[in-house]
Design a protein around this motif. Structure first.
Motif, mmCIF file in Angstrom:
data_model
loop_
_atom_site.group_PDB
_atom_site.id
_atom_site.type_symbol
_atom_site.label_atom_id
_atom_site.label_comp_id
_atom_site.label_asym_id
_atom_site.label_seq_id
_atom_site.Cartn_x
_atom_site.Cartn_y
_atom_site.Cartn_z
ATOM 1 N N HIS A 18 0.846 -1.191 0.000
ATOM 2 C CA HIS A 18 0.000 0.000 0.000
ATOM 3 C C HIS A 18 0.878 1.236 0.000
ATOM 4 O O HIS A 18 1.716 1.425 0.888
ATOM 5 N N THR A 48 3.347 0.937 3.799
ATOM 6 C CA THR A 48 4.596 1.687 3.625
ATOM 7 C C THR A 48 4.406 3.107 4.147
ATOM 8 O O THR A 48 3.281 3.591 4.269
ATOM 9 N N GLN A 50 5.643 6.660 2.800
ATOM 10 C CA GLN A 50 6.295 7.293 1.655
ATOM 11 C C GLN A 50 5.539 8.543 1.244
ATOM 12 O O GLN A 50 4.391 8.755 1.631
ATOM 13 N N VAL A 55 10.328 6.241 -0.487
ATOM 14 C CA VAL A 55 9.790 5.368 0.561
ATOM 15 C C VAL A 55 10.726 5.425 1.768
ATOM 16 O O VAL A 55 11.946 5.347 1.612
ATOM 17 N N ASP A 110 5.699 -8.200 -10.930
ATOM 18 C CA ASP A 110 6.562 -7.024 -11.074
ATOM 19 C C ASP A 110 7.542 -7.055 -9.906
ATOM 20 O O ASP A 110 7.142 -6.814 -8.769
ATOM 21 N N VAL A 112 9.612 -5.804 -7.337
ATOM 22 C CA VAL A 112 9.872 -4.472 -6.775
ATOM 23 C C VAL A 112 11.081 -4.586 -5.846
ATOM 24 O O VAL A 112 10.986 -5.161 -4.768
ATOM 25 N N ARG A 114 13.711 -1.841 -5.655
ATOM 26 C CA ARG A 114 14.169 -0.529 -5.217
ATOM 27 C C ARG A 114 13.157 0.514 -5.688
ATOM 28 O O ARG A 114 12.669 0.421 -6.809
ATOM 29 N N GLY A 116 11.798 4.092 -7.077
ATOM 30 C CA GLY A 116 12.337 5.067 -8.028
ATOM 31 C C GLY A 116 13.105 6.172 -7.310
ATOM 32 O O GLY A 116 14.063 6.736 -7.845
ATOM 33 N N LEU A 121 13.991 -1.780 -1.383
ATOM 34 C CA LEU A 121 12.699 -2.371 -1.004
ATOM 35 C C LEU A 121 12.749 -3.893 -0.926
ATOM 36 O O LEU A 121 11.764 -4.515 -0.542
ATOM 37 N N GLY A 209 5.106 4.792 -9.971
ATOM 38 C CA GLY A 209 3.970 3.881 -10.130
ATOM 39 C C GLY A 209 3.745 3.389 -11.544
ATOM 40 O O GLY A 209 2.763 2.694 -11.809
ATOM 41 N N CYS A 212 4.038 -0.608 -11.630
ATOM 42 C CA CYS A 212 2.865 -1.275 -11.025
ATOM 43 C C CYS A 212 1.695 -1.208 -11.995
ATOM 44 O O CYS A 212 0.953 -2.181 -12.179
HETATM 45 N N1 PLP Z 1 5.611 1.623 -3.022
HETATM 46 C C1 PLP Z 1 4.993 0.518 -3.412
HETATM 47 C C2 PLP Z 1 3.943 -0.060 -2.537
HETATM 48 C C3 PLP Z 1 5.338 -0.077 -4.622
HETATM 49 O O1 PLP Z 1 4.731 -1.188 -5.035
HETATM 50 C C4 PLP Z 1 6.347 0.523 -5.439
HETATM 51 C C5 PLP Z 1 6.738 -0.035 -6.727
HETATM 52 O O2 PLP Z 1 6.198 -0.948 -7.256
HETATM 53 C C6 PLP Z 1 6.960 1.666 -5.006
HETATM 54 C C7 PLP Z 1 6.570 2.192 -3.802
HETATM 55 C C8 PLP Z 1 7.999 2.360 -5.818
HETATM 56 O O3 PLP Z 1 7.464 2.776 -7.021
HETATM 57 P P1 PLP Z 1 8.363 3.593 -8.044
HETATM 58 O O4 PLP Z 1 9.552 2.751 -8.273
HETATM 59 O O5 PLP Z 1 7.524 3.746 -9.245
HETATM 60 O O6 PLP Z 1 8.676 4.851 -7.378
#
Ligand code: PLP
Length: 260
Positions: A18, A48, A50, A55, A110, A112, A114, A116, A121, A209, A212
């Motif tokens: 989330h 999370t 963020q 984050v 996907d 995840v 690190r 952006g 992560l 995002g 995702c």
């Molecule tokens: N937070 C959550 C819950 C995520 O699923 C993601 C990426 O999938 C991120 C943060 C980071 O997203 P981004 O890399 O697009 O900043």
């Protein structure tokens, strides 16, 4: 009770973190699935902390609770596809394996690793746990940096894509938004055909995002009965349009405009 409208909105089971800012994670999934004509079942892998820049904390959800939530849903309905985003422990990757076996639905994952904004992560052991999951994955959607982390020591992105397919993923779409260059090249590797590249004009970001949103779009189009090739092409086009409509809800990055 019979429901003649059910088939019009196929269910996509989403397991994602989330993001309280609404750009990524489970909110991106729910909005994308709904916008593309599906219905999202939403399991939250982690809460999370963020903002639209980065984050600062990931709090894994209890695995027993996730199992109980999934059991209730799966006793009630059969999802047509599964979308997996942030996994907050290696054990949650095992949970994905359980979901796959229980449903037989195609998994779009996907990875995840690190944010952006730069925050790490991936919890300890996740990269290895993802490797063990590869044979159960229909479509894996790493960005270039994630593909390199999943295949340490690979010479180039082609080697990463081919290796992930060799280790069991049926399709791998390596997105190139995080690579330098005027355009964005997304590369599709598959177990039953030669690689194919999709070229997109680079849009002014930075975005949050997008990954995702792309994975959720692919899962929804698979749930709607599209072939993998059509789902990959159509999902990219849809996400590109969403990024063109992107907006910044805060002081940080832009998020896709998933509603026109
Ligand atoms: N937070 C959550 C819950 C995520 O699923 C993601 C990426 O999938 C991120 C943060 C980071 O997203 P981004 O890399 O697009 O900043």
């Amino acid at each position: 009770m019979g429901n003649p409208n059910k088939e019009r909105r196929p269910t996509v089971l989403c397991l994602s973190g989330h993001d309280p800012g609404g750009g990524a994670g489970i909110q991106a999934d729910i909005e994308t699935v709904a916008a593309l004509g599906g219905h999202a079942f939403s399991l939250i892998s982690a809460h999370t902390v963020q903002d639209t820049t980065d984050v600062t904390r990931v709090q894994a959800m209890d695995l027993a609770l996730l199992r109980e939530q999934a059991a209730a849903l799966l006793a009630d309905a059969a999802p047509r596809a599964i979308k997996v985003g942030l996994l907050a422990s290696a054990a949650q990757a095992g949970f994905v394996s359980e979901l796959t076996r229980q449903t037989g639905a195609p998994v779009v994952l996907d990875p995840v690793l690190r944010a952006g904004g730069g925050a790490e992560l991936a919890p300890a052991g996740l990269v290895d746990a993802l490797a063990a999951l590869l044979p159960q994955i229909e479509v894996l959607t790493p960005n270039a940096a994630e593909a390199r982390r999943l295949v340490p020591g690979a010479g180039d992105l082609d080697a990463c894509g081919r290796d992930l397919v060799r280790r069991g993923a049926r399709n791998v779409l390596i997105t190139g938004g995080d690579e330098p260059g005027e355009g964005v090249i997304n590369r599709w590797y598959r177990s039953d055909g030669s690689p194919r590249a999709f070229a997109w004009p680079r849009l002014a970001g930075p975005f949050h995002g997008a990954g995702c949103t792309l994975a959720a779009a692919i899962a929804t189009l698979l749930a709607r009965g599209e072939s993998v090739g059509a789902a990959l092409a159509d999902a990219q086009a849809w996400v590109h349009a969403a990024l063109q409509r992107g907006f910044a809800p805060g002081k940080g990055r832009m998020i896709p405009g998933r509603w026109s």
